[in-house]
Scaffold this active site. Structure first.
Site, short mmCIF file in Angstrom:
data_model
loop_
_atom_site.label_atom_id
_atom_site.label_comp_id
_atom_site.label_asym_id
_atom_site.label_seq_id
_atom_site.Cartn_x
_atom_site.Cartn_y
_atom_site.Cartn_z
N LYS A 126 0.87 -1.18 0.00
CA LYS A 126 0.00 0.00 0.00
C LYS A 126 0.90 1.23 0.00
O LYS A 126 1.50 1.58 1.01
CB LYS A 126 -0.90 0.00 1.23
CG LYS A 126 -1.94 1.11 1.21
CD LYS A 126 -2.95 0.92 2.32
CE LYS A 126 -4.08 1.92 2.26
NZ LYS A 126 -3.65 3.30 2.38
N ARG A 147 -8.40 12.10 -6.54
CA ARG A 147 -9.51 11.32 -6.06
C ARG A 147 -10.61 12.22 -5.50
O ARG A 147 -11.79 11.95 -5.66
CB ARG A 147 -8.99 10.37 -4.99
CG ARG A 147 -10.06 9.64 -4.25
CD ARG A 147 -9.46 8.53 -3.40
NE ARG A 147 -10.51 7.83 -2.72
CZ ARG A 147 -10.78 7.99 -1.43
NH1 ARG A 147 -10.08 8.81 -0.70
NH2 ARG A 147 -11.77 7.33 -0.86
N GLU A 184 -1.35 5.28 -7.67
CA GLU A 184 -0.84 6.18 -6.64
C GLU A 184 0.31 7.00 -7.19
O GLU A 184 1.22 6.46 -7.84
CB GLU A 184 -0.35 5.31 -5.47
CG GLU A 184 -0.26 6.03 -4.16
CD GLU A 184 -1.57 6.04 -3.37
OE1 GLU A 184 -2.64 5.71 -3.94
OE2 GLU A 184 -1.51 6.40 -2.19
N LYS A 324 -2.58 -3.05 7.51
CA LYS A 324 -1.67 -1.94 7.82
C LYS A 324 -0.49 -2.38 8.68
O LYS A 324 -0.59 -3.32 9.46
CB LYS A 324 -2.44 -0.83 8.57
CG LYS A 324 -3.56 -0.20 7.77
CD LYS A 324 -3.01 0.71 6.74
CE LYS A 324 -3.47 2.10 6.66
NZ LYS A 324 -4.10 2.97 7.45
N CYS A 454 40.06 22.39 9.49
CA CYS A 454 39.28 21.51 10.37
C CYS A 454 39.10 20.18 9.64
O CYS A 454 38.55 20.13 8.54
CB CYS A 454 37.92 22.14 10.68
SG CYS A 454 36.80 21.04 11.56
S1 IVH Z 1 -6.93 -0.13 -4.19
C1 IVH Z 1 -11.27 -0.18 -4.39
N1 IVH Z 1 -4.35 -0.60 -4.09
O1 IVH Z 1 -5.06 3.47 -0.45
C2 IVH Z 1 -9.80 -0.09 -4.42
N2 IVH Z 1 -5.18 1.37 -3.07
O2 IVH Z 1 -7.34 3.38 1.44
C3 IVH Z 1 -9.27 1.15 -3.81
N3 IVH Z 1 -3.47 2.78 -2.08
O3 IVH Z 1 -7.19 5.75 -2.05
C4 IVH Z 1 -7.85 1.34 -3.86
N4 IVH Z 1 -1.75 1.52 -2.62
O4 IVH Z 1 -4.67 5.97 -2.44
C5 IVH Z 1 -5.35 0.23 -3.74
N5 IVH Z 1 -2.11 -1.13 -4.11
C6 IVH Z 1 -3.09 -0.30 -3.77
C7 IVH Z 1 -2.86 0.90 -3.05
C8 IVH Z 1 -3.95 1.70 -2.72
C9 IVH Z 1 -2.14 2.63 -2.02
C10 IVH Z 1 -4.21 3.90 -1.49
C11 IVH Z 1 -5.10 4.62 -2.45
C12 IVH Z 1 -6.48 4.55 -1.90
C13 IVH Z 1 -6.25 4.24 -0.46
C14 IVH Z 1 -7.39 3.42 0.09
#
Ligand code: IVH
Length: 790
Positions: A126, A147, A184, A324, A454
């Protein structure tokens, strides 16, 4: 006679080559050509397009560095909403997620042997950045949007176009006619560190973490700022599309990759929840060594049919979840503060912490930047502090928990003597000019005055001098530099070029071959570009960008080292502080000796040349007079004086009657002006500046006195719509430089209207009145005729 290839054909060929190299570099991570070759192709294409503006295509790789976004960002509706994700922290939350899915899909529970129907999950890190949507119509990038609230975002097309690894055109031809790609935008840890480093150097705004830096960079009204930021894009899904796509997540991602988009290198397809948990742990262990920040991993049901069946709950899909990682902030105790001496002599406080685990790494030191920061935090030794691994590189002290301060907490004091060489430590001073006077304020930085005497400074100076972006001497690692200094074989960068075989072979770990290699690398570094050389000198406040600017604008070491601070300040981005540092550096006798020795010992500066033409004519007399801060002579009066007299000499020589002729210049201003120049020293300083400009081949921009000789004199121009290569303001300056007046509305007297995309009523009026209309390419060609390149 040689046959000239058709420029349009060659441009097409170059674009294909460059796109291919971009793909190999950004998506496959397998660079196919050295940077220099890439630059050569790119420059050839740019030159070709400059001489043949009509062959420029909007998807050409040269067309990234955009101008202004049309206005504040226009709203964009997401036909397919951009959703968020549910969170899981514990393994049990993840098992619940998997169970819910299997129940909803009516899949049998697994037996004790773990056999059952496993769901295949698509796994990715993520990324900690910002979600965006990219719309490709017939393979061409037509819109980029944030977004926003998931339903409505903002149009940031001009900005996303500047992100190097976002293709302006998709590769191949089997893409859906309409394809919305989602992913992203983020900044790598290294890019973030570099950005903050240069912001610190220039006193600019620093960002707390890569995420903020990415967000701040993307939402810039001026896309040319975005273009300078090290942003990257990685896609993880799609939105709207019209056409055929595979019916599973990973399949779609692989198709996107084939079309030139970056997908995560960590992408994996796994079966069952246990494999998901393994993936989470594996990425967690590697988190610190990944080049970008992540805050967890994302799992998605791979089968699109199942995704549809599972559907959504509120604004979260039931088929995806974010697992997370624990936060990257922790609490610990500040045991002590030590002071380190850096390259420029800056004595910087470093926090010694009670070791603590932060996001999987033991942290026992943190940077405190400078004493202002210590003060801002209100930090004392013994305090309990919150630290954060920002960018996962250098941990930072974020906050003091004052409630937990022990009774015996001690204040932090800067040592009076350098901890390394014992020289005095002095607080730097900030020189400010205001109301014609110079005032001195205390700076945030303390410096050891010992300089190259120095050893700490010498060592850092040498390490910087030989570093990759400077003289690039391979094989001169920190340990070797240390030895050279300890054994007193070198006392300045110039001494590197006097090292002998007999000396080097005595160093620890050196034998015949390694000695010869090092000496060869030192020899090879002698051919160096002016920009690298200036950067290598390690002048405070002069980072790589400033060094390039100095080299490009002034063209020679001679001019850079002779330039007066006032002249340097005519350069964009060089403020009073940097100008002062640069002149002070070159005025210093020891520095002069080192530079002379470097040149005597064979360092040869490449790419020395003439003053940049756009700089030669860019200095404005009006703004210079305004900067003198003569009482009662503010901006408008200064501009009128400049327009009327065209040179400083003429203004100084003007008598009362001449000055009376200047429109709306009142008697107070006139006598103030005359008093100012009556001061012999003041007059001389100002005349010296003008003389230096002349010596350098510069001239005040478009003085009215001679404007009738300029190519566009007497013409009125109007700019409308969006320009790609530069902002309208810059285009205006260029036109004015050629003598044109640039007006805001079209009339029968208008000579020409430059209309970019989005032009509206002004264009219509021009057509109605039969006024000449030209597009941006036409303007570029016109400017190019007069030696102006945006
Ligand atoms: S999927 C329905 N994949 O996380 C699918 N999101 O909390 C929605 N994000 O707004 C997103 N890496 O900015 C997805 N591999 C990834 C991601 C990712 C980062 C962020 C993205 C999204 C947020 C969701």
């Amino acid at each position: 006679m040689t046959v000239q290839p058709d420029p349009a054909l060659r441009a097409k060929e170059l674009r294909e080559l460059i796109d291919q190299h971009n793909y190999s570099y950004y998506v496959l991570d397998e660079p196919t050509v050295p940077d220099a070759e890439y630059d050569r192709l790119f420059n050839e294409l740019r030159a070709l397009e400059e001489t043949n503006p009509d062959i420029v295509t909007p998807d050409s790789p040269t067309q990234r560095v955009g101008g202004m976004a049309s206005s504040a960002f226009a709203p964009v509706r997401h036909d397919v909403p951009m959703l968020s994700l549910g969170n899981a922290f514990a393994d049990d939350d993840m098992r619940d997620f998997d169970r819910r899915i299997r129940r909803a899909l009516d899949l049998p529970e697994g037996n004790l042997l773990g056999e059952g129907s496993n769901v295949a999950y698509c796994c990715e890190p993520k990324l900690d950045g910002l979600a965006i949507s990219l719309l490709y119509e017939n393979g061409v990038l037509t819109r980029g949007a944030t977004r926003g609230d998931g339903t409505t975002g903002e149009d940031i097309t001009a900005n996303v176009r500047t992100v190097r690894n976002i293709p302006l055109k998709l590769r191949g031809n089997d893409w859906p006619a309409v394809l919305e790609v989602r992913g992203e935008v983020y900044m790598t840890k290294a890019g973030f560190e570099r950005l903050n480093e240069s912001a610190r150097e220039t006193g600019g705004k620093t960002f707390a973490n890569p995420r903020n830096a990415a967000a701040g960079s993307l939402r810039q009204l001026d896309a040319s700022i975005t273009a300078q930021r090290p942003l990257e894009f990685c896609c993880y899904g799609i939105g709207r599309f019209e056409g055929e796509l595979p019916d599973n997540q990973v399949g779609i991602l692989h198709r996107l990759r084939g079309w030139g988009l970056l997908i995560s290198r960590e992408l994996q397809l796994v079966e069952g929840i246990d494999a998901c948990l393994d993936y989470y742990r594996d990425i967690g262990e590697r988190r610190a060594s990944l080049p970008y920040e992540i805050d967890g991993v994302v799992f998605k049901v791979n089968d699109l049919g199942w995704q549809r069946e599972l559907g959504f709950r509120a604004r979260e899909p039931r088929w995806a979840i974010a697992h997370k990682f624990p936060a990257s902030e922790e609490m610990t105790e500040l045991l002590d503060v030590e002071f380190q001496v850096g390259r420029t002599g800056a004595v910087t406080p470093v926090a010694r912490l009670k070791p603590v685990q932060v996001a999987g790494v033991t942290v026992s030191n943190a940077t405190l930047h400078n004493m202002d920061e210590v003060q801002r935090l209100g930090l004392m030794i013994g305090d309990t502090v919150i630290i954060r691994r920002a960018g996962d590189v250098i941990p930072q002290v974020m906050q003091v928990i004052t409630d937990m301060r022990p009774a015996d907490a001690r204040p932090i004091q800067v040592p009076e003597q350098c901890p390394v060489c014992g020289s005095a430590v002095e607080r730097t001073q900030l020189i400010k000019r205001g109301r014609g006077r110079q005032t001195v304020a205390e700076g945030a930085v303390y410096r050891c005055v010992g300089r190259l005497a120095c050893k700490a400074q010498l060592k850092q100076a040498i390490i910087h001098f030989v570093s990759r972006r400077a003289l690039d001497i391979d094989g001169l690692g920190d340990k070797i530099v240390e030895q050279l200094i300890e054994r007193e074989m070198i006392a300045s960068p110039a001494d590197l070029y006097a090292l002998t075989y007999e000396q080097v072979i005595t160093l620890e770990g050196f034998a015949e071959v390694s000695t010869n290699n090092l000496l060869l690398a030192i020899q090879q570094s002698k051919q160096v570009s002016l920009a690298r050389f200036i950067y290598a000198l390690g002048i405070p406040d002069v980072g790589e960008e400033t060094a390039k600017l100095l080299a490009r604008a002034l063209g020679s070491l001679e001019r850079i080292s002779q330039a007066r601070a006032e002249v340097l300040q005519f350069l964009p981005d060089i403020g009073a502080e940097a100008a002062h540092e640069i002149t002070a550096f070159f005025e210093d006798e020891h520095n002069q000796t080192v530079i002379r020795q470097l040149l005597e010992r064979g360092v040869q500066l490449q790419e020395e040349g003439a003053l940049a033409p756009e700089f030669a004519a860019s200095v404005s007399l009006g703004s210079f007079i305004a900067r003198l801060e003569i009482p009662s002579v503010a901006n408008t009066s200064a501009q009128r004086l400049a327009d009327r007299f065209g040179s400083l000499t003429a203004i100084i020589e003007a008598d009362w009657l001449d000055l009376k002729q200047v429109e709306r210049l009142n008697e107070r201003a006139i006598s103030s002006l005359r008093d100012y120049f009556a001061d012999e020293q003041q007059r001389q300083r100002v005349l010296d500046i003008e003389q230096q400009l002349r010596d350098f081949g510069m001239h005040w921009e478009s003085p009215r006195a001679s404007s009738s000789e300029l190519p566009l004199s007497g013409q009125t121009w109007v700019l409308t719509g969006t320009l790609e290569a530069f902002s309208r303001d810059v285009a205006k300056e260029h036109l004015e430089g050629l003598g044109a007046k640039v007006a805001g509305s079209v009339s029968a007297k208008t000579h020409c209207v430059v209309a970019g995309p989005g032009a509206g009523s002004k264009l219509a009026r021009a057509e109605q009145l039969g006024v000449t209309v030209m597009d941006e390419a036409g303007l570029l060609a016109l400017l190019a005729e007069h030696g102006i390149r945006p």
